[in-house]
Design a protein around this motif. Structure first.
Motif, PDB file in Angstrom:
ATOM      1  N   THR A  21     -46.503  -8.769  28.329  1.00 34.03           N
ATOM      2  CA  THR A  21     -46.765  -8.879  26.900  1.00 34.03           C
ATOM      3  C   THR A  21     -47.958  -9.746  26.532  1.00 34.03           C
ATOM      4  O   THR A  21     -48.248  -9.908  25.365  1.00 34.03           O
ATOM      5  CB  THR A  21     -45.523  -9.419  26.167  1.00 34.03           C
ATOM      6  OG1 THR A  21     -45.188 -10.698  26.704  1.00 34.03           O
ATOM      7  CG2 THR A  21     -44.352  -8.471  26.305  1.00 34.03           C
ATOM      8  N   GLY A  22     -48.672 -10.303  27.477  1.00 33.43           N
ATOM      9  CA  GLY A  22     -49.860 -11.086  27.138  1.00 33.43           C
ATOM     10  C   GLY A  22     -49.514 -12.418  26.511  1.00 33.43           C
ATOM     11  O   GLY A  22     -48.676 -13.138  26.994  1.00 33.43           O
ATOM     12  N   CYS A  23     -50.137 -12.740  25.380  1.00 34.45           N
ATOM     13  CA  CYS A  23     -49.946 -14.023  24.715  1.00 34.45           C
ATOM     14  C   CYS A  23     -48.706 -13.971  23.843  1.00 34.45           C
ATOM     15  O   CYS A  23     -48.783 -13.813  22.631  1.00 34.45           O
ATOM     16  CB  CYS A  23     -51.161 -14.379  23.872  1.00 34.45           C
ATOM     17  SG  CYS A  23     -52.646 -14.497  24.839  1.00 34.45           S
ATOM     18  N   GLU A  64     -47.224  -6.957  15.069  1.00 34.13           N
ATOM     19  CA  GLU A  64     -47.542  -5.529  14.989  1.00 34.13           C
ATOM     20  C   GLU A  64     -48.980  -5.254  15.436  1.00 34.13           C
ATOM     21  O   GLU A  64     -49.225  -4.387  16.275  1.00 34.13           O
ATOM     22  CB  GLU A  64     -47.353  -5.050  13.548  1.00 34.13           C
ATOM     23  CG  GLU A  64     -47.632  -3.591  13.336  1.00 34.13           C
ATOM     24  CD  GLU A  64     -47.529  -3.192  11.868  1.00 34.13           C
ATOM     25  OE1 GLU A  64     -48.240  -2.254  11.472  1.00 34.13           O
ATOM     26  OE2 GLU A  64     -46.758  -3.817  11.128  1.00 34.13           O
ATOM     27  N   VAL A  65     -49.936  -6.004  14.890  1.00 35.47           N
ATOM     28  CA  VAL A  65     -51.357  -5.784  15.205  1.00 35.47           C
ATOM     29  C   VAL A  65     -51.635  -6.094  16.676  1.00 35.47           C
ATOM     30  O   VAL A  65     -52.258  -5.296  17.372  1.00 35.47           O
ATOM     31  CB  VAL A  65     -52.267  -6.632  14.289  1.00 35.47           C
ATOM     32  CG1 VAL A  65     -53.718  -6.551  14.720  1.00 35.47           C
ATOM     33  CG2 VAL A  65     -52.116  -6.201  12.843  1.00 35.47           C
ATOM     34  N   SER A  74     -42.693  -0.812  20.942  1.00 38.65           N
ATOM     35  CA  SER A  74     -42.098  -1.556  19.835  1.00 38.65           C
ATOM     36  C   SER A  74     -40.987  -2.467  20.343  1.00 38.65           C
ATOM     37  O   SER A  74     -40.781  -3.553  19.813  1.00 38.65           O
ATOM     38  CB  SER A  74     -41.586  -0.603  18.751  1.00 38.65           C
ATOM     39  OG  SER A  74     -40.675   0.320  19.311  1.00 38.65           O
ATOM     40  N   THR A  75     -40.290  -2.057  21.411  1.00 39.19           N
ATOM     41  CA  THR A  75     -39.242  -2.895  21.997  1.00 39.19           C
ATOM     42  C   THR A  75     -39.839  -4.156  22.611  1.00 39.19           C
ATOM     43  O   THR A  75     -39.334  -5.255  22.395  1.00 39.19           O
ATOM     44  CB  THR A  75     -38.459  -2.110  23.078  1.00 39.19           C
ATOM     45  OG1 THR A  75     -37.940  -0.924  22.488  1.00 39.19           O
ATOM     46  CG2 THR A  75     -37.338  -2.937  23.662  1.00 39.19           C
ATOM     47  N   GLN A  76     -40.927  -4.003  23.377  1.00 40.36           N
ATOM     48  CA  GLN A  76     -41.586  -5.180  23.971  1.00 40.36           C
ATOM     49  C   GLN A  76     -42.085  -6.118  22.883  1.00 40.36           C
ATOM     50  O   GLN A  76     -41.912  -7.327  22.977  1.00 40.36           O
ATOM     51  CB  GLN A  76     -42.773  -4.757  24.837  1.00 40.36           C
ATOM     52  CG  GLN A  76     -42.407  -4.174  26.170  1.00 40.36           C
ATOM     53  CD  GLN A  76     -43.654  -3.693  26.898  1.00 40.36           C
ATOM     54  OE1 GLN A  76     -44.440  -2.932  26.338  1.00 40.36           O
ATOM     55  NE2 GLN A  76     -43.816  -4.128  28.126  1.00 40.36           N
ATOM     56  N   ALA A  77     -42.724  -5.585  21.850  1.00 40.78           N
ATOM     57  CA  ALA A  77     -43.258  -6.415  20.769  1.00 40.78           C
ATOM     58  C   ALA A  77     -42.138  -7.115  20.014  1.00 40.78           C
ATOM     59  O   ALA A  77     -42.319  -8.231  19.536  1.00 40.78           O
ATOM     60  CB  ALA A  77     -44.097  -5.565  19.811  1.00 40.78           C
ATOM     61  N   TRP A  78     -40.966  -6.488  19.932  1.00 47.58           N
ATOM     62  CA  TRP A  78     -39.842  -7.101  19.245  1.00 47.58           C
ATOM     63  C   TRP A  78     -39.201  -8.185  20.112  1.00 47.58           C
ATOM     64  O   TRP A  78     -38.863  -9.257  19.626  1.00 47.58           O
ATOM     65  CB  TRP A  78     -38.800  -6.033  18.894  1.00 47.58           C
ATOM     66  CG  TRP A  78     -37.592  -6.603  18.234  1.00 47.58           C
ATOM     67  CD1 TRP A  78     -37.461  -6.961  16.926  1.00 47.58           C
ATOM     68  CD2 TRP A  78     -36.343  -6.914  18.864  1.00 47.58           C
ATOM     69  NE1 TRP A  78     -36.209  -7.467  16.699  1.00 47.58           N
ATOM     70  CE2 TRP A  78     -35.501  -7.451  17.883  1.00 47.58           C
ATOM     71  CE3 TRP A  78     -35.871  -6.781  20.164  1.00 47.58           C
ATOM     72  CZ2 TRP A  78     -34.198  -7.863  18.148  1.00 47.58           C
ATOM     73  CZ3 TRP A  78     -34.579  -7.194  20.436  1.00 47.58           C
ATOM     74  CH2 TRP A  78     -33.755  -7.720  19.431  1.00 47.58           C
ATOM     75  N   MET A  79     -39.063  -7.922  21.423  1.00 49.45           N
ATOM     76  CA  MET A  79     -38.412  -8.873  22.330  1.00 49.45           C
ATOM     77  C   MET A  79     -39.237 -10.141  22.508  1.00 49.45           C
ATOM     78  O   MET A  79     -38.693 -11.236  22.577  1.00 49.45           O
ATOM     79  CB  MET A  79     -38.167  -8.224  23.693  1.00 49.45           C
ATOM     80  CG  MET A  79     -37.043  -7.222  23.683  1.00 49.45           C
ATOM     81  SD  MET A  79     -36.824  -6.426  25.290  1.00 49.45           S
ATOM     82  CE  MET A  79     -36.467  -7.807  26.364  1.00 49.45           C
ATOM     83  N   THR A  80     -40.537 -10.009  22.644  1.00 46.55           N
ATOM     84  CA  THR A  80     -41.412 -11.163  22.840  1.00 46.55           C
ATOM     85  C   THR A  80     -42.620 -10.998  21.930  1.00 46.55           C
ATOM     86  O   THR A  80     -43.693 -10.601  22.372  1.00 46.55           O
ATOM     87  CB  THR A  80     -41.860 -11.280  24.309  1.00 46.55           C
ATOM     88  OG1 THR A  80     -42.437 -10.048  24.706  1.00 46.55           O
ATOM     89  CG2 THR A  80     -40.713 -11.634  25.225  1.00 46.55           C
TER      90      THR A  80
END
Length: 122
Positions: A21-23, A64-65, A74-80
């Motif tokens: 997930t990066g930063c 989101e951005v 969307s799952t990865q962005a939501w989890m972390t």
């Protein structure tokens, strides 16, 4: 399963999530203590870019951005959820730093380092 094995498995899982997930922050909107440690900048010749035009965008929808820029599901962005990100274009020597409305010096500096050194997390 022994408790030591479970703890080790949790640390490995956390490390894999951070790589994907990066930063991002696993605990939510906090920075790991390691972000406060000093680092040695890459030498001038080894950096991704040196003379960079930097733009800073303050956004309400950072996760989101930045998630979209990092091609996270969307799952990865939501989890972390990413706290911030830097989107760089080597050809035009431009870098856009995206942060939320509340940002620390450490977060901003971390993303600025990405503008010069690229993906130094490796």
């Amino acid at each position: 399963m022994t408790s030591a094995f479970r703890r080790g498995l949790a640390w490995v899982s956390t490390g894999v999530l951070m790589l994907l997930t990066g930063c991002a922050s696993v605990q939510g909107p906090t920075l790991p203590v390691s972000e406060l440690e000093s680092f040695v900048p890459m030498p001038h010749h080894a950096r991704v870019m040196n003379d960079v035009k930097v733009r800073w965008e303050v956004r309400e929808n950072v996760a989101e951005v930045c998630g979209r820029a990092a091609k996270l599901s969307s799952t990865q962005a939501w989890m972390t959820p990413p706290l911030a990100c830097a989107i760089w274009n080597v050809a035009s020597k431009e870098c856009v730093i995206i942060t939320g409305t509340k940002v620390s010096h450490v977060e901003l500096g971390h993303e600025l380092r990405h503008c010069f050194e690229g993906n130094f997390h490796r």
